[in-house]
Design an enzyme around this catalytic site. Structure first.
Site, short mmCIF file in Angstrom:
data_model
loop_
_atom_site.label_atom_id
_atom_site.label_comp_id
_atom_site.label_asym_id
_atom_site.label_seq_id
_atom_site.Cartn_x
_atom_site.Cartn_y
_atom_site.Cartn_z
CB SER A 8 -0.90 0.01 1.24
OG SER A 8 -1.44 1.32 1.39
CG HIS A 33 -3.89 -1.74 -1.51
ND1 HIS A 33 -4.99 -2.53 -1.82
CD2 HIS A 33 -4.28 -0.96 -0.46
CE1 HIS A 33 -5.98 -2.24 -0.98
NE2 HIS A 33 -5.58 -1.29 -0.15
CG ASP A 35 -5.15 2.18 1.15
OD1 ASP A 35 -6.11 1.39 1.01
OD2 ASP A 35 -4.03 1.83 1.57
CG MET A 37 -8.61 6.78 2.90
SD MET A 37 -7.88 6.79 4.56
CE MET A 37 -6.87 5.31 4.48
CG HIS A 66 -9.26 -0.08 -0.32
ND1 HIS A 66 -8.64 -0.31 0.89
CD2 HIS A 66 -10.60 -0.14 -0.07
CE1 HIS A 66 -9.56 -0.49 1.83
NE2 HIS A 66 -10.75 -0.39 1.28
CG MET A 68 -11.45 2.91 2.35
SD MET A 68 -9.91 2.91 3.29
CE MET A 68 -8.73 3.00 1.94
CG MET A 138 -11.53 -3.32 5.14
SD MET A 138 -10.03 -2.75 4.33
CE MET A 138 -9.24 -1.81 5.64
CG ASP A 176 -6.04 -3.06 3.24
OD1 ASP A 176 -4.96 -2.76 3.76
OD2 ASP A 176 -6.74 -2.24 2.60
C1 DX5 Z 1 -6.45 1.22 5.82
C2 DX5 Z 1 -5.91 0.94 4.43
C3 DX5 Z 1 -4.77 0.00 4.39
C4 DX5 Z 1 -3.52 0.42 5.09
C5 DX5 Z 1 -2.64 -0.77 5.31
O1 DX5 Z 1 -7.62 1.96 5.70
O2 DX5 Z 1 -6.92 0.41 3.63
O3 DX5 Z 1 -4.46 -0.35 3.04
O4 DX5 Z 1 -2.82 1.38 4.37
O5 DX5 Z 1 -1.55 -0.32 6.01
P1 DX5 Z 1 -0.78 -1.21 7.09
O6 DX5 Z 1 -0.24 -2.36 6.34
O7 DX5 Z 1 0.23 -0.27 7.61
O8 DX5 Z 1 -1.80 -1.62 8.10
ZN ZN Z 2 -6.47 -0.49 1.59
#
Ligand code: DX5
Ligand code: ZN
Length: 218
Positions: A8, A33, A35, A37, A66, A68, A138, A176
């Site tokens: 990620s 990956h 993320d 948000m 991903h 969110m 998750m 994840d």
């Molecule tokens: C959390 C994200 C994850 C996160 C994983 O909302 O979706 O992808 O970045 O990071 P680590 O591996 O540090 O938990």
């Molecule tokens: Zn993620």
């Protein structure tokens, strides 16, 4: 199922993202990956489609986006145009439109995923699962990196793997949040084949060795 390591970029240096994805590819990652948000589905804002199009020229690895975000269907076209290879939406953000959203993503000729937060049971989404290419379980509450893996989420991956097998469905199961070299074997044993790791990969003294270890342990 193929095991895939998907670091990620949330844990990367945002001022040098192009270099970060190049380094991930050089060091043996299988997917990137990303993320996204929106500050509403989760409190934090990370980045959007412009980051995806900015990193796209730096790697030919699949970009695993991903989302969110609330109303994810409104953002699909932008992320497809930016270069996403797989778009995962949260079941909680789609409600009873989940199947429609998945079919909509597929209509662009890319893969789609369904993400479930730790408190969302699979029973709510069984009928939609045949329309996805990947289920993202998750293992932390979405919103930030560097949290500890919540062990009770592992049984959801096992339940999903059994459901897929019983119904003759071939799907990736991604996990994840909080995955480390120490717990990755347990994650794999739960039925997961796509491993997301943010802090573990970016805090590693030797990134290539850490990615190799994650792969060897699954
Ligand atoms: C959390 C994200 C994850 C996160 C994983 O909302 O979706 O992808 O970045 O990071 P680590 O591996 O540090 O938990
Ligand atoms: Zn993620």
């Amino acid at each position: 199922m193929n095991t895939l390591i998907a670091p990620s970029i949330l844990a990367a240096d945002f001022a040098a993202m192009g270099e970060a994805v190049k380094t991930l590819q050089k060091n043996g990652a299988d997917m990137i990956h990303c993320d996204v948000m929106d500050g509403t589905f989760v409190p934090t804002i990370t980045f959007g489609m412009h980051m995806i199009s900015a990193i796209r020229p730096y790697t030919d690895l699949p970009l695993d986006v991903h989302l969110m975000c609330i109303h994810p269907q409104n953002k699909v076209a932008d992320f497809v145009n930016a270069g996403a290879d797989i778009i995962t939406v949260h079941a909680e953000a789609c409600g009873n439109t989940l199947t429609d959203v998945l079919r909509y993503i597929r209509s662009y000729g890319i893969r789609c995923g369904v993400a479930v937060s730790p408190d969302t049971p699979l029973q709510n989404i069984y009928e939609s699962l045949e329309w996805c290419d990947m289920l993202l379980v998750m293992s932390v509450y979405p919103g930030r990196g560097g949290q500890k893996l919540i062990e009770r989420t592992l049984s959801k991956a096992t339940e999903a793997r059994r459901y897929f097998e019983r119904n003759g469905l071939v799907k990736d199961i991604e996990m994840d949040g909080g995955i480390t070299e120490e717990n990755v074997a347990m994650v794999k044993d739960a039925g997961v084949n796509v491993i997301v790791a943010g802090s573990t990969v970016f805090r590693a003294a030797d990134m290539a060795a850490t990615i190799r270890t994650l792969r060897e342990r699954v």
